[in-house]
Design an enzyme around this catalytic site. Structure first.
Site, short mmCIF file in Angstrom:
data_model
loop_
_atom_site.label_atom_id
_atom_site.label_comp_id
_atom_site.label_asym_id
_atom_site.label_seq_id
_atom_site.Cartn_x
_atom_site.Cartn_y
_atom_site.Cartn_z
N ASP A 46 -2.19 -0.20 5.83
CA ASP A 46 -2.46 0.50 7.08
C ASP A 46 -3.92 0.78 7.36
OD1 ASP A 46 -2.51 2.57 4.94
OD2 ASP A 46 -2.77 3.93 6.64
N ASP B 59 0.86 -1.18 0.00
CA ASP B 59 0.00 0.00 0.00
C ASP B 59 0.90 1.24 0.00
OD1 ASP B 59 -2.42 1.61 0.43
OD2 ASP B 59 -1.66 1.84 2.48
N ASP C 268 -0.22 5.23 0.67
CA ASP C 268 -0.49 6.28 1.67
C ASP C 268 -0.62 5.68 3.07
OD1 ASP C 268 -1.34 8.99 0.06
OD2 ASP C 268 -1.83 7.18 -1.07
#
Length: 275
Positions: A223, A43, A45
């Site tokens: 996240d 991932d 961001d």
């Protein structure tokens, strides 16, 4: 697509692999020796890059591109960035570097640095629905609208007081369109809306059916709530997942913040233990 290898077997369960509950140090040691048999899925961001006040303000720290290129080489091309952003947006962030990826929450993918993005048959948002959702940005100064093509995001990091009003407005629109197959994705100071039927997990599954990813053990790091669908499928793909900033279910470990992820990835490429 000639890279399609849907019938390729899963990784050999007998090959050396960290046992459930293994420490991050042991996992690092094993993975550093077996990167050539892994697929690295990351991932962006909040995982690779630190979150910023607005989506356009994120930046790539010095050394990260070199680490990603090293991982791309060690895995013989089996590295992909997995994001809610479009692949075009990802390319702008990492320019002039370019990486394989899954974009738009699984709506599109690119299997190599040389190939072009291809759609995964994900339906785009209805233009009229998108127009109605976009009007929510008028509720308060500081709400930023991001049209990702396959989804629409309302960022309220600059207007945290507007969170409840945004979700209430989205709920009213959904109630007015009961037959619309749409999903609301809550994130870190963002409310994102997309068509149902695809997500990051479906995008990862599709990527793992093609060369150079097929037959490898996937390692995924994410996240946010939208990454949990990928956490959930790692066991069936014979892989491992790690969360960032929080302890999540179905993960082998977690990192406190993106800089820890970046340091760990560099350790993998250097074949070194964690400091």
């Amino acid at each position: 697509m000639n890279e399609h290898v849907a019938d390729r077997a899963l990784p050999d369960p007998q090959e050396p692999w960290p046992a459930e509950g293994a420490s991050l140090d042991l996992i690092t040691e094993v993975l550093a020796k077996r990167l050539e048999s892994c697929a690295i899925l990351l991932d962006i961001d909040g995982t690779l890059l630190d979150l910023a006040r607005t989506p356009r303000e994120v930046w790539v720290p010095p050394g990260l591109a070199a680490t990603l290129h090293a991982l791309h080489g060690r895995t013989k091309g089996a590295l992909a960035l997995v994001s809610g952003r479009s692949l075009n947006d990802i390319d702008l962030i990492f320019a002039p570097d370019r990486f394989p990826g899954v974009g738009g929450h699984g709506a599109e993918m690119r299997l190599s640095t040389e190939s072009e993005a291809v759609a995964t048959h994900a339906p785009p948002l209805d233009p009229e629905l998108k127009r109605r959702l976009a009007a929510i940005a008028r509720l308060s100064p500081g709400i930023l609208l991001e049209d990702k093509g396959y989804s629409l995001a309302l960022h309220y990091r600059l207007a945290p007081h507007a969170e409840r009003a945004i979700y209430e407005a989205v709920s009213l629109i959904r109630a007015d369109l009961p037959s619309a197959a749409i999903e609301v994705l809550p994130g870190k100071c963002v409310c994102e809306i997309k068509q149902a039927g695809f997500d990051k997990a479906s995008g990862v599954r599709e990527v793992m059916r093609h060369e150079p990813f097929s037959g490898r053990r996937p390692i995924f790091i994410g996240d946010d709530v939208t990454d949990e669908s990928v956490f959930a499928i790692m066991p069936e793909l014979g892989g491992l997942a790690f969360s960032v900033g929080r302890h999540a279910a179905r993960v082998a470990g977690h990192f406190d913040e993106p800089r820890d992820v970046r340091s760990w990835l560099k350790c993998l490429t250097d074949g070194k233990a964690l400091a």
